[in-house]
Design a protein around this motif. Sequence first.
Motif, PDB file in Angstrom:
ATOM      1  N   ALA A  94       0.849  -1.191   0.000  1.00  0.00           N
ATOM      2  CA  ALA A  94       0.000   0.000   0.000  1.00  0.00           C
ATOM      3  C   ALA A  94       0.885   1.241   0.000  1.00  0.00           C
ATOM      4  O   ALA A  94       2.033   1.207   0.467  1.00  0.00           O
ATOM      5  N   ILE A  95       0.338   2.328  -0.552  1.00  0.00           N
ATOM      6  CA  ILE A  95       1.014   3.625  -0.549  1.00  0.00           C
ATOM      7  C   ILE A  95       0.401   4.483   0.551  1.00  0.00           C
ATOM      8  O   ILE A  95      -0.824   4.584   0.667  1.00  0.00           O
ATOM      9  N   GLY A  96       1.250   5.084   1.353  1.00  0.00           N
ATOM     10  CA  GLY A  96       0.787   5.979   2.412  1.00  0.00           C
ATOM     11  C   GLY A  96       1.270   7.394   2.193  1.00  0.00           C
ATOM     12  O   GLY A  96       2.361   7.615   1.654  1.00  0.00           O
ATOM     13  N   VAL A  97       0.443   8.372   2.591  1.00  0.00           N
ATOM     14  CA  VAL A  97       0.797   9.788   2.497  1.00  0.00           C
ATOM     15  C   VAL A  97       0.540  10.437   3.844  1.00  0.00           C
ATOM     16  O   VAL A  97      -0.554  10.316   4.405  1.00  0.00           O
ATOM     17  N   ILE A  98       1.542  11.137   4.373  1.00  0.00           N
ATOM     18  CA  ILE A  98       1.395  11.891   5.617  1.00  0.00           C
ATOM     19  C   ILE A  98       1.593  13.359   5.292  1.00  0.00           C
ATOM     20  O   ILE A  98       2.599  13.742   4.686  1.00  0.00           O
ATOM     21  N   ARG A  99       0.614  14.169   5.659  1.00  0.00           N
ATOM     22  CA  ARG A  99       0.724  15.616   5.420  1.00  0.00           C
ATOM     23  C   ARG A  99       0.262  16.358   6.668  1.00  0.00           C
ATOM     24  O   ARG A  99      -0.567  15.861   7.437  1.00  0.00           O
ATOM     25  N   PRO A 100       0.787  17.570   6.907  1.00  0.00           N
ATOM     26  CA  PRO A 100       0.361  18.333   8.081  1.00  0.00           C
ATOM     27  C   PRO A 100      -1.033  18.912   7.881  1.00  0.00           C
ATOM     28  O   PRO A 100      -1.440  19.194   6.758  1.00  0.00           O
ATOM     29  N   VAL A 101      -1.780  19.052   8.971  1.00  0.00           N
ATOM     30  CA  VAL A 101      -3.069  19.743   8.926  1.00  0.00           C
ATOM     31  C   VAL A 101      -2.781  21.232   9.039  1.00  0.00           C
ATOM     32  O   VAL A 101      -2.144  21.683   9.998  1.00  0.00           O
ATOM     33  N   LEU A 102      -3.259  21.995   8.060  1.00  0.00           N
ATOM     34  CA  LEU A 102      -2.904  23.417   7.997  1.00  0.00           C
ATOM     35  C   LEU A 102      -3.437  24.202   9.171  1.00  0.00           C
ATOM     36  O   LEU A 102      -2.801  25.093   9.689  1.00  0.00           O
TER      37      LEU A 102
END
Length: 520
Positions: A94-102
Amino acid sequence: MSAVLIDLLPDLVFLMRRDGSVVAHVGGQAVPDFRRDGLDAGDKVEQIWSPTTAALIKRLLRRSITSRGPVETRFQEQGRSYELRISPQGPSRAIGVIRPVLSDSNPEGEATADEPRWLGLDRRGFLRRLNDSLSTSVLREMPIACAVVHLEGISEIARTLGVRVSEEVMSTVMARVNEQLGTSETNYSGQLRENELAVVLNTTDRDAIETSLKDLTKHLRAPIPSGDVEFRLTPHIGVALSAVDASSAEALLEHARTAVEEARRAATTRPSFYSEAMQVRSLSRLDLGRELRDAIANRDIRFRYVGRYDLATGRQVATVAYLSWHHPLRGEIPPAEFLRIAVATGLAVDLSRMALDSIVDEFAAQLQQCAPDLRVSFGPLRDHVLHEDFAADVERVLARLPPERLELRIAEKAFVAREIHALRTLHKRGVQIVVDEAARAVASLPSLASAPVSGLQLDRSWTTALLRDETARKVCRATMSIAHALELAPIAAGVDTQEIRDLLLEMGCRYGSGDVFAAI
């Protein structure tokens, strides 16, 4: 050059095997807590991130691969909020993406936890997951339950103290929900609206659902501390069952919301299960809304009067007015029902304004027969208290009633949301202002200390529980102490027995109303 540019991407993207080993990763400039420059292919997720984050990623990784669909959530680590999305890439990766909550819900400088907290799915992620669950349940012939939880108090916190505070409270709520759901792969939660969340349970056994949701309710009703303020929320829960009540995600949620409205109408925190009869009752309440409009115009809403007395001497000090509606065909309609309809149909201000006029007219007509210091006490509806013309409406009736004869009982939730300048003007005129339903939802000592308030009335639920509940006794004592410290008249509703009266006197309560005075 392209590899360098990709590596500068703000989001961290990683490809991971089902066993939690990393195949490859790129980017991550905006999430330095998760970026690992020395990361090697084959490293386990436990070697890279904190144990709680690693466990969360592995859990969602397996869930995504099993359901063959993307999963989303929010979580916190080191006081910062992140979004995590995992999409399956075949049967084992699986591909995972982690991004900050603005928009982070934590105020700057606030102490933060060392471990991340799972904040649940957002609305879009929850609907996606719910559709996947319904598809799987059909294939496996294993129906699921969808519970919608409406949280009374969240909207007031947002309006009164700001969105950041309400988001912080909601974050705590979601953490408690996640704690109750445990590590189950099939049970999950999500936030649908500012004051609404949903929970999916992989069962349609009513006893099991009721037991699980009652336990959840207990945790959601527990106080949520924040600085010098303590919040108390009231959860109302509606449940709909797939393959029984609905077959699509939209219909399932809609039926669960209908059940929530039934729970709110009945003022119960017990789970309410959807039935087709609820739709019929909803249509009936629409008719009732039209009839309520006519009743307001014709002043058919009347009042039930209760005396308030000096607890020590038994002398009456006020007559307290409560709304009452005796429908010519439906009979006596509970105030909780028609007040909720008034709010939902936009009639709350008209109803409260009419009630204020009628009560003043009735009391003014009897003024000569009343004791010289007797007051009439009126509790305006919240929408009226917050209306820009509220002070003008009160000023208008003071032409017919001396200001010192009028008391306004303003519920604590409405009081803290109201600009106090207009209330200060009314207080200077001689109008008595009492904070009602104290210790029920949200209390702020600084606002009470500086406000134009004459009295503090303890919420009835605490008074009636005095003899059997140690927590109620502690709350009552604390409220009486606050009233004395702020030089406010301590008042209690629900003084129904002599034992309660004696105990309140011992605590320093001066005034009260209830069944114990029925013979006076």
